[in-house]
Write a protein that holds these residues in place. Structure first.
Motif, PDB file in Angstrom:
ATOM      1  N   GLN A 146       0.830  -1.202   0.000  1.00 39.31           N
ATOM      2  CA  GLN A 146       0.000   0.000   0.000  1.00 39.31           C
ATOM      3  C   GLN A 146       0.866   1.254   0.000  1.00 39.31           C
ATOM      4  O   GLN A 146       0.591   2.210  -0.726  1.00 39.31           O
ATOM      5  CB  GLN A 146      -0.946  -0.002   1.200  1.00 39.31           C
ATOM      6  N   GLN A 147       1.921   1.260   0.819  1.00 40.98           N
ATOM      7  CA  GLN A 147       2.828   2.403   0.872  1.00 40.98           C
ATOM      8  C   GLN A 147       3.504   2.604  -0.485  1.00 40.98           C
ATOM      9  O   GLN A 147       3.623   3.728  -0.972  1.00 40.98           O
ATOM     10  CB  GLN A 147       3.886   2.215   1.963  1.00 40.98           C
ATOM     11  N   HIS A 148       3.926   1.522  -1.099  1.00 41.95           N
ATOM     12  CA  HIS A 148       4.569   1.595  -2.407  1.00 41.95           C
ATOM     13  C   HIS A 148       3.603   2.164  -3.448  1.00 41.95           C
ATOM     14  O   HIS A 148       3.982   3.008  -4.262  1.00 41.95           O
ATOM     15  CB  HIS A 148       5.076   0.213  -2.832  1.00 41.95           C
ATOM     16  N   GLN A 149       2.353   1.704  -3.408  1.00 42.13           N
ATOM     17  CA  GLN A 149       1.356   2.205  -4.350  1.00 42.13           C
ATOM     18  C   GLN A 149       1.104   3.698  -4.138  1.00 42.13           C
ATOM     19  O   GLN A 149       0.986   4.460  -5.094  1.00 42.13           O
ATOM     20  CB  GLN A 149       0.043   1.419  -4.213  1.00 42.13           C
ATOM     21  N   GLN A 150       1.037   4.127  -2.872  1.00 37.75           N
ATOM     22  CA  GLN A 150       0.818   5.544  -2.577  1.00 37.75           C
ATOM     23  C   GLN A 150       1.991   6.381  -3.079  1.00 37.75           C
ATOM     24  O   GLN A 150       1.791   7.440  -3.681  1.00 37.75           O
ATOM     25  CB  GLN A 150       0.616   5.756  -1.072  1.00 37.75           C
ATOM     26  N   GLN A 151       3.205   5.904  -2.841  1.00 38.41           N
ATOM     27  CA  GLN A 151       4.392   6.627  -3.312  1.00 38.41           C
ATOM     28  C   GLN A 151       4.394   6.702  -4.832  1.00 38.41           C
ATOM     29  O   GLN A 151       4.698   7.736  -5.409  1.00 38.41           O
ATOM     30  CB  GLN A 151       5.674   5.944  -2.820  1.00 38.41           C
ATOM     31  N   HIS A 152       4.021   5.618  -5.473  1.00 36.48           N
ATOM     32  CA  HIS A 152       3.990   5.570  -6.935  1.00 36.48           C
ATOM     33  C   HIS A 152       2.948   6.568  -7.470  1.00 36.48           C
ATOM     34  O   HIS A 152       3.208   7.286  -8.440  1.00 36.48           O
ATOM     35  CB  HIS A 152       3.688   4.154  -7.410  1.00 36.48           C
ATOM     36  N   GLN A 153       1.788   6.623  -6.819  1.00 37.91           N
ATOM     37  CA  GLN A 153       0.747   7.560  -7.232  1.00 37.91           C
ATOM     38  C   GLN A 153       1.198   9.001  -7.045  1.00 37.91           C
ATOM     39  O   GLN A 153       0.946   9.855  -7.888  1.00 37.91           O
ATOM     40  CB  GLN A 153      -0.548   7.301  -6.451  1.00 37.91           C
ATOM     41  N   GLN A 154       1.893   9.263  -5.942  1.00 40.57           N
ATOM     42  CA  GLN A 154       2.396  10.617  -5.680  1.00 40.57           C
ATOM     43  C   GLN A 154       3.443  11.003  -6.718  1.00 40.57           C
ATOM     44  O   GLN A 154       3.467  12.129  -7.206  1.00 40.57           O
ATOM     45  CB  GLN A 154       2.972  10.725  -4.270  1.00 40.57           C
ATOM     46  N   GLN A 155       4.307  10.074  -7.068  1.00 37.12           N
ATOM     47  CA  GLN A 155       5.338  10.355  -8.068  1.00 37.12           C
ATOM     48  C   GLN A 155       4.700  10.608  -9.428  1.00 37.12           C
ATOM     49  O   GLN A 155       5.121  11.498 -10.166  1.00 37.12           O
ATOM     50  CB  GLN A 155       6.330   9.188  -8.165  1.00 37.12           C
ATOM     51  N   ARG A 156       3.671   9.834  -9.754  1.00 36.44           N
ATOM     52  CA  ARG A 156       2.980  10.050 -11.024  1.00 36.44           C
ATOM     53  C   ARG A 156       2.294  11.404 -11.030  1.00 36.44           C
ATOM     54  O   ARG A 156       2.304  12.109 -12.029  1.00 36.44           O
ATOM     55  CB  ARG A 156       1.941   8.954 -11.269  1.00 36.44           C
ATOM     56  N   ALA A 157       1.692  11.758  -9.906  1.00 33.29           N
ATOM     57  CA  ALA A 157       1.016  13.056  -9.815  1.00 33.29           C
ATOM     58  C   ALA A 157       2.029  14.191  -9.952  1.00 33.29           C
ATOM     59  O   ALA A 157       1.766  15.205 -10.589  1.00 33.29           O
ATOM     60  CB  ALA A 157       0.257  13.170  -8.497  1.00 33.29           C
TER      61      ALA A 157
END
Length: 182
Positions: A146-157
């Motif tokens: 979940q943390q990895h997915q959140q970080q990935h979403q933030q980086q994409r944003a």
């Protein structure tokens, strides 16, 4: 074949009749065993003979048939086989068949409960502790994902065409809300 088929039909009918007493059923089991030892086994399933043996509390006979049935279908027979070992006061054999079923066939679920039923308290405790560790590891892995997915979403944003400041505002807002509520 005709007379033999009639005999087998009559035996099956008697074995399944509700009005036949245990003593007669036991004699029929003895006949089936005698024929088996004389290499003239009657065409009766080991499942039927094993269930009938358990019904009349002939656990040694039931063990013979259930072990044969277990070799053909371990998952379907495991519970009744363990039950017979318990009736014969053979807890080590019951634990042994559980270990074999798990290692060779992968069929043992709820191992902790099995050990409890068999009075194997140390083994039950160890199984519960192992299950707890597995659950904790799974939970940790889920949190990391979940943390990895959140970080990935933030980086994409942040890299997805928006202003670099927009991502930091979103992050700061999230941090402030989380910090302000606690």
């Amino acid at each position: 074949g005709g007379a033999r088929d009639e005999l087998v039909g009559a035996l099956r009918a008697a074995m399944h009749a509700r009005t036949v007493g245990h003593d007669i059923l036991y004699v029929l089991l003895e006949l089936a065993e005698f024929m088996e030892h004389d290499d003239k086994a009657l065409p009766l399933s080991t499942h039927t003979l094993g269930a009938l043996s358990q019904h009349v509390h002939a656990y040694a006979k039931a063990l013979h048939y259930k072990e044969a049935e277990y070799r053909a279908a371990p998952a379907a027979t495991l519970e009744s086989l363990v039950s017979i070992y318990q009736q014969l006061q053979m807890p080590d054999a019951a634990v042994g068949v559980l270990h074999v079923a798990e290692q060779q066939h992968g069929v043992v679920e709820h191992k902790e409960a099995w050990f409890e039923r068999l009075g194997q308290w140390d083994a039950a405790l160890a199984a519960y502790e192992a299950k707890l560790v597995d659950m904790q590891q799974q939970q940790q892995q889920q949190q990391q994902q979940q943390q990895h997915q959140q970080q990935h979403q933030q980086q994409r944003a942040a890299g997805g065409g928006g202003a670099p400041g927009a991502a930091s505002i979103t992050t700061n807002t999230t941090t402030t809300v989380a910090g302000g509520g606690g």
